[in-house]
Motif scaffolding. Structure first.
Motif, PDB file in Angstrom:
ATOM      1  N   UNK A  41      86.402  69.729   9.220  1.00  0.00           N
ATOM      2  CA  UNK A  41      87.581  70.281   9.852  1.00  0.00           C
ATOM      3  C   UNK A  41      87.355  70.798  11.255  1.00  0.00           C
ATOM      4  N   UNK A  42      86.310  70.336  11.915  1.00  0.00           N
ATOM      5  CA  UNK A  42      86.067  70.761  13.281  1.00  0.00           C
ATOM      6  C   UNK A  42      87.055  70.086  14.231  1.00  0.00           C
ATOM      7  N   UNK A  43      87.180  70.623  15.418  1.00  0.00           N
ATOM      8  CA  UNK A  43      88.148  70.096  16.375  1.00  0.00           C
ATOM      9  C   UNK A  43      87.831  68.665  16.777  1.00  0.00           C
ATOM     10  N   UNK A  44      86.568  68.333  16.879  1.00  0.00           N
ATOM     11  CA  UNK A  44      86.181  67.010  17.325  1.00  0.00           C
ATOM     12  C   UNK A  44      86.001  66.029  16.166  1.00  0.00           C
ATOM     13  N   UNK A  45      86.281  66.461  14.925  1.00  0.00           N
ATOM     14  CA  UNK A  45      86.036  65.587  13.771  1.00  0.00           C
ATOM     15  C   UNK A  45      86.917  64.339  13.819  1.00  0.00           C
ATOM     16  N   UNK A  46      88.216  64.518  14.116  1.00  0.00           N
ATOM     17  CA  UNK A  46      89.113  63.372  14.151  1.00  0.00           C
ATOM     18  C   UNK A  46      88.747  62.413  15.276  1.00  0.00           C
ATOM     19  N   UNK A  47      88.313  62.964  16.406  1.00  0.00           N
ATOM     20  CA  UNK A  47      87.903  62.112  17.527  1.00  0.00           C
ATOM     21  C   UNK A  47      86.654  61.309  17.173  1.00  0.00           C
ATOM     22  N   UNK A  48      85.691  61.953  16.536  1.00  0.00           N
ATOM     23  CA  UNK A  48      84.472  61.251  16.150  1.00  0.00           C
ATOM     24  C   UNK A  48      84.750  60.161  15.129  1.00  0.00           C
ATOM     25  N   UNK A  49      85.672  60.444  14.205  1.00  0.00           N
ATOM     26  CA  UNK A  49      86.021  59.440  13.202  1.00  0.00           C
ATOM     27  C   UNK A  49      86.695  58.240  13.852  1.00  0.00           C
ATOM     28  N   UNK A  50      87.618  58.499  14.795  1.00  0.00           N
ATOM     29  CA  UNK A  50      88.291  57.408  15.481  1.00  0.00           C
ATOM     30  C   UNK A  50      87.298  56.584  16.310  1.00  0.00           C
ATOM     31  N   UNK A  51      86.353  57.245  16.931  1.00  0.00           N
ATOM     32  CA  UNK A  51      85.359  56.531  17.731  1.00  0.00           C
ATOM     33  C   UNK A  51      84.465  55.661  16.859  1.00  0.00           C
ATOM     34  N   UNK A  52      84.096  56.172  15.692  1.00  0.00           N
ATOM     35  CA  UNK A  52      83.243  55.407  14.790  1.00  0.00           C
ATOM     36  C   UNK A  52      83.972  54.183  14.249  1.00  0.00           C
ATOM     37  N   UNK A  53      85.245  54.365  13.877  1.00  0.00           N
ATOM     38  CA  UNK A  53      86.008  53.243  13.332  1.00  0.00           C
ATOM     39  C   UNK A  53      86.293  52.204  14.419  1.00  0.00           C
ATOM     40  N   UNK A  54      86.566  52.654  15.632  1.00  0.00           N
ATOM     41  CA  UNK A  54      86.836  51.725  16.733  1.00  0.00           C
ATOM     42  C   UNK A  54      85.608  50.882  17.051  1.00  0.00           C
ATOM     43  N   UNK A  55      84.430  51.484  17.052  1.00  0.00           N
ATOM     44  CA  UNK A  55      83.200  50.729  17.312  1.00  0.00           C
ATOM     45  C   UNK A  55      82.951  49.690  16.222  1.00  0.00           C
ATOM     46  N   UNK A  56      83.275  50.042  14.974  1.00  0.00           N
ATOM     47  CA  UNK A  56      83.070  49.085  13.884  1.00  0.00           C
ATOM     48  C   UNK A  56      83.975  47.866  14.042  1.00  0.00           C
ATOM     49  N   UNK A  57      85.200  48.064  14.571  1.00  0.00           N
ATOM     50  CA  UNK A  57      86.117  46.941  14.742  1.00  0.00           C
ATOM     51  C   UNK A  57      85.804  46.142  16.002  1.00  0.00           C
ATOM     52  N   UNK A  58      85.517  46.827  17.102  1.00  0.00           N
ATOM     53  CA  UNK A  58      85.229  46.112  18.343  1.00  0.00           C
ATOM     54  C   UNK A  58      83.957  45.279  18.234  1.00  0.00           C
ATOM     55  N   UNK A  59      83.023  45.708  17.395  1.00  0.00           N
ATOM     56  CA  UNK A  59      81.819  44.908  17.180  1.00  0.00           C
ATOM     57  C   UNK A  59      82.114  43.617  16.432  1.00  0.00           C
TER      58      UNK A  59
END
Length: 357
Positions: A41-59
């Motif tokens: 529930x940290x402030x940057x948790x949603x951003x980190x999750x979106x970044x991780x999922x985006x990298x998995x798709x762009x790869x």
């Protein structure tokens, strides 16, 4: 195209067991650690999750849309795949079953996914497919809302809100030279929870959009006069729980828009109201009822601002359809009912009445 529904389980959502810090000697059994900071529930948790999922798709060759960051596309020859994500729920569609299967295997390597097959229920929306088209509704959600409100045996209402309904935040309302006291609700959370659930229902029910615009203005401090209109909306929903949107299979790809405004409708700020609806193939795809940010000095100015908001929405929809490769017949027709606004749009002459817009 076939549509597939999937649910993602990321490593961040798993239960985490903490080991005893090195050097700590156990003096008693079953000792616990004092939590100094939350792991989730940290402030940057949603951003980190979106970044991780985006990298998995762009790869995997996907491109992220510039107009909706939750929307991903992949084209390779005649193969086409589109994916949209909401937190950890995703919808996948395309014309290549082999590529879709390969995408699921790729996602399963990075995350733990659960393939739910053809979607029938997604984020509270019931999806029904037939030879006519696709139907979207929230019937189950409405019935649960009516039941939880204790109004299962009430008489349904024909309209969601009374005509010319003017709700205010004033404690005293002068009506016919008499003063009626309107105290705040003792339990404001009941009103806030009820209105929040109704707002979620506007995804497939544009008929209550105006009513929810009125009720949502008093979430911070609801009064006794505000709860009755909210109950009236539920009574209206009880009479038509299965209403929704129908997306037909065969129709012309044209966009039409209707916009209007209500000048000085807010009794507290005297700001005007903007309302518009946009149709694709004759089906509503976007609608909004919102109070304008500034006070309009005339009905023509209020109409002109409503046209501006509608034009911005149309521009965004055209660009989003362009990402999908959909060619829309143009130009887009927008309907409104103010001659002065038409004159300003046709010949924007600078003068005292329009220089402040």
């Amino acid at each position: 195209m076939d549509v597939h529904n999937a649910f993602l389980h990321d490593d961040l959502h798993k239960e985490i067991y903490m080991d005893i810090p090195p050097g700590l000697q156990r003096q008693k059994e079953n000792i616990v650690c004092l939590l100094q900071k939350s792991l989730h529930g940290l402030k940057q948790a949603s951003r980190q999750w979106n970044e991780k999922f985006t990298k998995a798709l762009t790869s995997n060759g996907f491109l992220q849309s510039e107009h909706d960051y939750a929307f991903f596309l992949k084209r390779k020859g005649n193969s086409f795949i589109a994916l949209i994500i909401y937190i950890d729920d995703i919808l996948i569609t395309g014309n290549d079953e082999v590529a879709i299967k390969s995408l699921k295997e790729h996602l399963n390597k990075h995350f733990h996914i659960k393939d739910l097959g053809e979607p029938k229920y997604f984020l509270g929306i019931e999806i029904a497919r037939s030879h006519i088209g696709i139907s979207l509704s929230q019937r189950k959600y409405v019935l649960e809302l009516v039941s939880d409100s204790g109004l299962s045996g009430c008489k349904p209402s024909a309209i969601p809100v009374k005509q010319n309904s003017k709700l205010t935040t004033q404690e005293y309302d002068k009506v016919a030279s008499s003063i009626e006291i309107d105290p705040p609700l003792e339990d404001a959370s009941h009103y806030q929870r009820l209105v929040s659930r109704l707002i979620y229902l506007t995804m497939t029910r544009p008929d209550i959009s105006y009513a929810m615009h009125i009720l949502s203005q008093f979430m911070h401090g609801p009064k006794h006069s505000h709860i009755d209109p909210a109950i009236k909306v539920i009574k209206y929903l009880k009479g038509c729980p299965g209403l929704g949107l129908l997306l037909p299979r065969n129709a012309d790809l044209d966009i039409t828009a209707n916009c209007d405004s209500d000048w000085g409708t807010c009794p507290m700020t005297r700001k005007s109201l903007t309302g518009f609806c946009i149709k694709l193939r004759g089906v509503l795809i976007s609608w909004k009822t919102k109070r304008q940010s500034t006070v309009s000095l005339s009905s023509a100015e209020a109409e002109y601002r409503a046209m501006t908001k509608t034009t911005c929405e149309i521009t965004w929809i055209l660009r989003l359809l362009g990402d999908l490769g959909v060619q829309v017949k143009g130009p887009v027709q927008m309907y409104y009912d103010n001659k002065a606004t038409n004159d300003i749009a046709t010949n924007p002459v600078f003068h005292d009445r329009t220089k402040h817009i």
